[in-house]
Design a protein around this motif. Structure first.
Motif, PDB file in Angstrom:
ATOM      1  N   GLU A 251       2.906  11.188  -6.252  1.00 57.88           N
ATOM      2  CA  GLU A 251       3.406  10.595  -5.018  1.00 57.88           C
ATOM      3  C   GLU A 251       2.400  10.747  -3.878  1.00 57.88           C
ATOM      4  N   VAL A 252       1.765  11.919  -3.792  1.00 52.19           N
ATOM      5  CA  VAL A 252       0.763  12.124  -2.745  1.00 52.19           C
ATOM      6  C   VAL A 252      -0.370  11.113  -2.889  1.00 52.19           C
ATOM      7  N   ASN A 253      -0.910  10.976  -4.106  1.00 54.29           N
ATOM      8  CA  ASN A 253      -2.020  10.041  -4.316  1.00 54.29           C
ATOM      9  C   ASN A 253      -1.602   8.604  -4.061  1.00 54.29           C
ATOM     10  N   ASP A 254      -0.388   8.235  -4.479  1.00 57.51           N
ATOM     11  CA  ASP A 254       0.092   6.883  -4.197  1.00 57.51           C
ATOM     12  C   ASP A 254       0.178   6.640  -2.699  1.00 57.51           C
ATOM     13  N   CYS A 255       0.657   7.636  -1.959  1.00 54.95           N
ATOM     14  CA  CYS A 255       0.756   7.476  -0.500  1.00 54.95           C
ATOM     15  C   CYS A 255      -0.626   7.307   0.133  1.00 54.95           C
ATOM     16  N   VAL A 256      -1.609   8.064  -0.345  1.00 55.37           N
ATOM     17  CA  VAL A 256      -2.975   7.936   0.175  1.00 55.37           C
ATOM     18  C   VAL A 256      -3.492   6.521  -0.061  1.00 55.37           C
ATOM     19  N   LEU A 257      -3.334   6.041  -1.289  1.00 49.81           N
ATOM     20  CA  LEU A 257      -3.839   4.700  -1.620  1.00 49.81           C
ATOM     21  C   LEU A 257      -3.092   3.615  -0.861  1.00 49.81           C
ATOM     22  N   LEU A 258      -1.792   3.768  -0.695  1.00 53.31           N
ATOM     23  CA  LEU A 258      -1.012   2.769   0.045  1.00 53.31           C
ATOM     24  C   LEU A 258      -1.386   2.761   1.526  1.00 53.31           C
ATOM     25  N   ALA A 259      -1.514   3.948   2.122  1.00 50.49           N
ATOM     26  CA  ALA A 259      -1.890   4.006   3.539  1.00 50.49           C
ATOM     27  C   ALA A 259      -3.251   3.356   3.762  1.00 50.49           C
ATOM     28  N   GLU A 260      -4.168   3.562   2.829  1.00 46.50           N
ATOM     29  CA  GLU A 260      -5.481   2.932   2.934  1.00 46.50           C
ATOM     30  C   GLU A 260      -5.373   1.411   2.741  1.00 46.50           C
ATOM     31  N   ALA A 261      -4.562   0.999   1.773  1.00 48.72           N
ATOM     32  CA  ALA A 261      -4.428  -0.438   1.493  1.00 48.72           C
ATOM     33  C   ALA A 261      -3.849  -1.195   2.677  1.00 48.72           C
ATOM     34  N   TYR A 262      -2.937  -0.555   3.408  1.00 51.98           N
ATOM     35  CA  TYR A 262      -2.313  -1.236   4.555  1.00 51.98           C
ATOM     36  C   TYR A 262      -3.306  -1.482   5.690  1.00 51.98           C
ATOM     37  N   GLN A 263      -4.455  -0.819   5.646  1.00 54.06           N
ATOM     38  CA  GLN A 263      -5.468  -1.030   6.688  1.00 54.06           C
ATOM     39  C   GLN A 263      -6.577  -1.975   6.228  1.00 54.06           C
ATOM     40  N   LYS A 264      -6.521  -2.431   4.988  1.00 57.11           N
ATOM     41  CA  LYS A 264      -7.547  -3.353   4.484  1.00 57.11           C
ATOM     42  C   LYS A 264      -7.301  -4.762   5.000  1.00 57.11           C
ATOM     43  N   PRO A 265      -8.355  -5.533   5.231  1.00 57.99           N
ATOM     44  CA  PRO A 265      -8.177  -6.873   5.825  1.00 57.99           C
ATOM     45  C   PRO A 265      -7.342  -7.806   4.956  1.00 57.99           C
ATOM     46  N   GLN A 266      -7.365  -7.607   3.648  1.00 61.30           N
ATOM     47  CA  GLN A 266      -6.559  -8.481   2.781  1.00 61.30           C
ATOM     48  C   GLN A 266      -5.075  -8.347   3.114  1.00 61.30           C
ATOM     49  N   TRP A 267      -4.628  -7.112   3.402  1.00 60.13           N
ATOM     50  CA  TRP A 267      -3.216  -6.907   3.740  1.00 60.13           C
ATOM     51  C   TRP A 267      -2.933  -7.288   5.178  1.00 60.13           C
ATOM     52  N   THR A 268      -3.763  -6.813   6.107  1.00 57.16           N
ATOM     53  CA  THR A 268      -3.498  -7.112   7.517  1.00 57.16           C
ATOM     54  C   THR A 268      -3.534  -8.608   7.789  1.00 57.16           C
ATOM     55  N   GLY A 269      -4.338  -9.343   7.018  1.00 52.59           N
ATOM     56  CA  GLY A 269      -4.379 -10.790   7.189  1.00 52.59           C
ATOM     57  C   GLY A 269      -3.084 -11.459   6.785  1.00 52.59           C
ATOM     58  N   LEU A 270      -2.371 -10.863   5.843  1.00 50.93           N
ATOM     59  CA  LEU A 270      -1.096 -11.448   5.400  1.00 50.93           C
ATOM     60  C   LEU A 270       0.054 -11.134   6.345  1.00 50.93           C
ATOM     61  N   VAL A 271       0.032  -9.950   6.987  1.00 46.97           N
ATOM     62  CA  VAL A 271       1.192  -9.522   7.781  1.00 46.97           C
ATOM     63  C   VAL A 271       0.911  -9.582   9.280  1.00 46.97           C
ATOM     64  N   GLY A 272      -0.216 -10.182   9.656  1.00 45.94           N
ATOM     65  CA  GLY A 272      -0.591 -10.196  11.071  1.00 45.94           C
ATOM     66  C   GLY A 272       0.406 -10.896  11.974  1.00 45.94           C
TER      67      GLY A 272
END
Length: 586
Positions: A395-416
């Motif tokens: 769970e800790v590692n998943d949270c780290v990867l998810l928190a990082e993914a939410y800051q990537k431009p691919q994600w921010t571009g979709l939810v902007g």
């Protein structure tokens, strides 16, 4: 040691070898007449005979029917130790063998009316290990007074003892202190002898530890046996006694331990004749958090906080190697509990039962002890509970990867185009938490615990937006000087500081012979599947998240590919009990 062959350490299994000589008759047939004396039996009562440590062992001699103890002779390793044995108040013949050599020690016993028998005791050093494999080095011993760091050694912790370690296993002579419980109102349950310390990167003079101004436990002087504020207590056996506690502090398996118990200082106490105010029960404190520093330290839990247990006659026990923040090698943790219980049974008396307790990492160690070494704990009362470190790490590692993914431009571009509240709702649904801040907490608290080298802590700097950045000074999880720690370019043979590397005798080494095998893996995980099925995120968001989330490599760096565990490590995790299993808890 590449895998764990878990010994059966449920209770104290008796192992005894009896030597009997018999031969077949000649042409006349039949067996020769029986020996005049039947053989006696030798029992190891404080631990299994092949798992003894510390150079001593409590032994019981069981006589055959109609035999007597007259002429009892007991030898161990060629030394006569008969004087240690006597018929005790319960009618049993017991004695403490001492001075055992490292390795096998043959014990022989006989009486005038019972034939000789033998038992082999296999003794390990008090500093360990017994079965957890070769100890990881370097490891830095505590000192009587804490010392600041240098370029080549970390700061040392204060041991709470007056002498220095005598060897590389950090063995330090045990010491004893007497305290009494005061009747003063509003007293502090903090330790009466707190330990000064310095941070591992700080070469400045140590901070001064200040004892509480109104401690619940004050130093007791046998020359003035009745201080005016001496409390009394009634044990769970109904025995009313002065509330006087003896604290034994020493070292075991490279950890520092405290053993606190009610005592009458005017009377003797040994393992064959314990004092009556001890109810025979052990209250074992496991420390919280998780980590793997290479520095010896005092226990994180305070014996003085267990007033209810002490007053009822329990023995309160802790060892820093059973504190999760100090030792994330769960097999070595269980081994340490075994060694502590043997020491208690040798020096204090037979244990009726052992109760574990702890919060967070302390709950993990309670669960892990029951899973890895069934029977060492007879029960436990835990709080802020987690099952084990391996599944919690997922769970800790998943949270780290998810928190990082939410800051990537691919994600921010979709939810902007969404409001912050709508974005947070998507994150919470993907994470499986009430809100997005749960993963922020995991990232910041434990997201760097798997780092193998020197690093600058990274985490969430804004709980609202999830922005990520540095959150601390350069550090490493070994708490060692930078120059001694692994670096792929400058120091490829330096100390690796992940939990798996700290427990490399359990996991075994990978093919490169440098890193330990490890269990981190997120191959095939479909992040946000429930959120997609529930309509909180779109198909495009689901696909984008899973395309970009990536994983962590064997050196704890982010990578585009998913993480892949070492298959051997997965098998070891289950076989050794490091993954919690209900069968052992039952």
């Amino acid at each position: 040691m590449q895998s764990v062959h878990r010994p059966a350490v449920s209770g104290f299994l008796v192992v005894a070898t009896t030597t009997l000589l018999a031969s077949c008759g000649g042409g006349g047939g039949g067996f020769p007449p029986p020996a005049a004396n039947a053989p006696l039996e030798i029992k190891a009562t404080s631990n299994r005979a092949d798992l003894v440590s510390g150079g001593d062992a409590m032994i019981e001699i069981v006589l055959p029917k109609d035999a007597t103890a007259a002429g009892l002779k007991v030898e161990a390793g060629g030394r006569d130790q008969s004087a240690a044995f006597a018929v005790r108040a319960d009618g049993r013949i017991r004695g403490l063998l001492t001075g055992l050599a490292a390795g096998d020690n043959v014990v022989t016993a006989q009486t005038n009316t019972a034939a000789a028998a033998q038992l082999t005791l296999t003794n390990a050093d008090r500093g360990g290990p017994v079965y957890s494999g070769e100890q990881v080095t370097p490891f830095y011993c505590a000192t009587p007074v804490p010392q600041g760091a240098t370029a080549t050694s970390p700061a040392t912790n204060a041991s709470g003892l007056t002498t220095a370690a005598t060897d590389a296993k950090c063995n330090i002579a045990a010491e004893y202190k007497l305290y009494y419980r005061t009747t003063a109102a509003g007293c502090s349950a903090a330790l009466p002898d707190p330990s000064p310390s310095v941070t591992f990167a700080n070469a400045a003079p140590p901070t001064t530890a200040t004892p509480p101004t109104n401690p619940c436990y004050k130093a007791y002087d046998p020359a003035a046996p009745t201080p005016p504020d001496l409390a009394t207590t009634t044990t769970d056996a109904g025995l009313a006694v002065p509330y006087i506690v003896r604290v034994e502090r020493g070292t075991m398996n490279r950890g520092i331990y405290d053993i606190a118990v009610l005592i009458d200082p005017a009377k003797p106490w040994d393992g064959a004749a314990p004092q009556a105010q001890w109810n025979g029960k052990v209250y074992y404190q496991f420390g919280a958090s998780t980590g793997q520093p290479r520095r010896q330290v005092r226990p994180a839990t305070a014996w003085s906080s267990a007033n209810t247990q002490l007053g009822r006659g329990y023995m309160v026990v802790a060892n820093s190697m059973t504190d999760s923040a100090i030792n994330s090698n769960r097999v070595m943790m269980a081994e340490t509990v075994m060694m502590m219980k043997e020491h208690i049974a040798d020096r204090y008396g037979a244990i009726k039962f052992t109760m574990g307790t702890g919060c967070s990492g302390g709950s993990i160690n309670s669960n892990m002890n029951a899973s890895i070494a069934p029977g060492q704990l007879d029960g436990f009362t835990i709080s802020c509970a987690y099952p084990d470190s391996e599944t919690t790490t997922i769970e800790v590692n998943d949270c780290v990867l998810l928190a990082e993914a939410y800051q990537k431009p691919q994600w921010t571009g979709l939810v902007g185009g969404f409001t912050q509240a709508a974005i947070d709702a998507k994150k919470a649904a993907i994470n499986g938490h009430p809100d997005q801040t749960g993963c922020h907490g995991w990232y910041n608290a434990f997201g760097s615990n798997g780092k193998v080298g020197n690093y600058v802590p990274r985490g969430v700097t804004n709980n609202l937006t999830g922005a990520i950045g540095p959150i601390g000074a350069p550090t490493n999880n070994c708490q060692m000087p930078t120059a001694l720690v692994w670096d792929a370019t400058t120091n490829p043979t330096g100390a690796r500081c992940s939990a798996w590397d700290w427990a490399s005798p359990i996991w075994g080494k990978a093919a490169d012979g440098v890193r330990a095998r490890e269990t981190r893996d997120n191959t095939g995980v479909q992040y946000g599947l429930n959120a997609l099925l529930g309509g909180t995120i779109t198909g495009e968001e689901f696909v984008t998240l899973n395309e970009t989330i990536g994983g962590i490599d064997k050196d704890s760096n982010f990578q585009a590919a998913r993480s892949v565990a070492d298959p051997e490590a997965l098998a070891i995790a289950y076989r050794s009990g490091i993954v919690l299993n209900g069968r052992q808890l039952a």
